[in-house]
Design a protein around this motif. Structure first.
Motif, PDB file in Angstrom:
ATOM      1  N   SER A  55       2.072  -3.618   5.467  1.00 58.51           N
ATOM      2  CA  SER A  55       2.462  -2.374   5.286  1.00 58.51           C
ATOM      3  C   SER A  55       2.582  -1.237   6.179  1.00 58.51           C
ATOM      4  O   SER A  55       3.527  -0.436   6.293  1.00 58.51           O
ATOM      5  CB  SER A  55       1.460  -1.578   3.830  1.00 58.51           C
ATOM      6  N   ALA A  87      -3.799  -4.223   5.454  1.00 60.06           N
ATOM      7  CA  ALA A  87      -2.774  -3.330   5.481  1.00 60.06           C
ATOM      8  C   ALA A  87      -1.951  -3.785   6.561  1.00 60.06           C
ATOM      9  O   ALA A  87      -0.857  -3.029   6.696  1.00 60.06           O
ATOM     10  CB  ALA A  87      -3.493  -2.160   5.760  1.00 60.06           C
ATOM     11  N   ASP A 102      -3.842   6.023  11.563  1.00 59.32           N
ATOM     12  CA  ASP A 102      -4.052   5.613  10.358  1.00 59.32           C
ATOM     13  C   ASP A 102      -5.569   6.365  10.000  1.00 59.32           C
ATOM     14  O   ASP A 102      -5.639   6.441   8.719  1.00 59.32           O
ATOM     15  CB  ASP A 102      -4.158   4.130  10.244  1.00 59.32           C
ATOM     16  N   HIS A 111      -2.737   4.285   2.526  1.00 61.09           N
ATOM     17  CA  HIS A 111      -3.442   2.956   2.667  1.00 61.09           C
ATOM     18  C   HIS A 111      -4.087   2.739   1.336  1.00 61.09           C
ATOM     19  O   HIS A 111      -4.938   1.769   1.250  1.00 61.09           O
ATOM     20  CB  HIS A 111      -4.562   3.006   3.804  1.00 61.09           C
ATOM     21  N   LEU A 125       0.808  -1.163  -0.007  1.00 63.39           N
ATOM     22  CA  LEU A 125       0.073  -0.010  -0.070  1.00 63.39           C
ATOM     23  C   LEU A 125       0.796   1.109   0.134  1.00 63.39           C
ATOM     24  O   LEU A 125       1.922   1.148   0.497  1.00 63.39           O
ATOM     25  CB  LEU A 125      -0.824   0.149   1.291  1.00 63.39           C
TER      26      LEU A 125
END
Length: 224
Positions: free
Chosen positions: A159, A156, A173, A133, A129
């Motif tokens: 990553s 995710a 995030d 994201h 990603l």
């Protein structure tokens, strides 16, 4: 194990780490597993009929009357009820909303080749990603629309180093994803925004507001 990298430097900048470092951390987490919180264990062991079977992985299971019979290295164990915690599997092609273009999405196995002792097919299937994201293209230019799809779920993990979607990921995030979407929407409409920010500048107030305070030199009469 995540606690060892939960300090601000590693937490805030995890996505900028080299691929080899992020992959190694994902391998460590996957091999070490995760544990329930101590207070949950303390509550469970208070019950006299609670039993914990260590190293008792199931090799098979079958009906046993109204119960279920599991075969383990410690022998057969019968259960009245079973709650299966199976974990996650990442396979983008099996998602109906992604299946039509899943082969265009860059995966970790496309981007990084780990050493022999760190090979892991399951982790390699995770999407590689971008900073917000977002999905990235396997071949640049073929699927530019992928940048508009943002992943906020366990896919995710490799990553960004956390169970994304769980509480520890919220502080970092959610703002990261929102900021990237805001930026992309703004830049997609840049001509309209440029016209707006270069528009005429209206007066904030009329000169009459300060006219009475403008300094005027007094008349000086020259001596005869």
């Amino acid at each position: 194990m995540i606690r060892t990298r939960g300090y601000p430097g590693a937490y805030d900048n995890y996505g900028a780490l080299p691929d080899a470092v992020r992959w190694h951390q994902a391998i460590r987490f996957r091999r070490a597993g995760s544990t329930p919180p101590p207070d949950a264990i303390a509550r469970a062991v208070k019950f006299p009929n609670f039993h914990l079977h260590l190293a008792a992985s199931w090799t098979s299971a079958k009906p046993f009357g109204r119960r279920l019979l599991a075969t383990t290295p410690q022998g057969d164990i019968a259960f009245d009820f079973v709650i299966a915690g199976t974990g996650y599997q990442v396979d983008l092609a099996k998602r109906p909303e992604l299946a039509a273009f899943s082969d265009e999405i860059l995966l970790w196995r496309d981007r990084y080749s780990p050493a022999a002792d760190e090979q892991d097919e399951a982790l390699g299937a995770h999407p590689y990603l971008g900073a917000g994201h977002e999905f990235l293209e396997k071949e640049p230019g073929r699927a530019p629309y992928l940048r508009n799809i943002h992943v906020f779920n366990p896919a995710a993990f490799v990553s960004f180093g956390l169970p994304i979607g769980d509480v520890p990921s919220f502080k970092r995030d959610i703002p990261g994803v929102v900021a990237r979407i805001s930026r992309d929407l703004f830049l997609d409409d840049l001509p309209a925004h440029e016209a707006r920010i270069n528009g005429p500048i209206a007066d904030d107030f009329e000169p009459a507001l300060y006219a009475s305070a403008v300094w005027r030199s007094p008349n000086i009469v020259a001596a005869e």
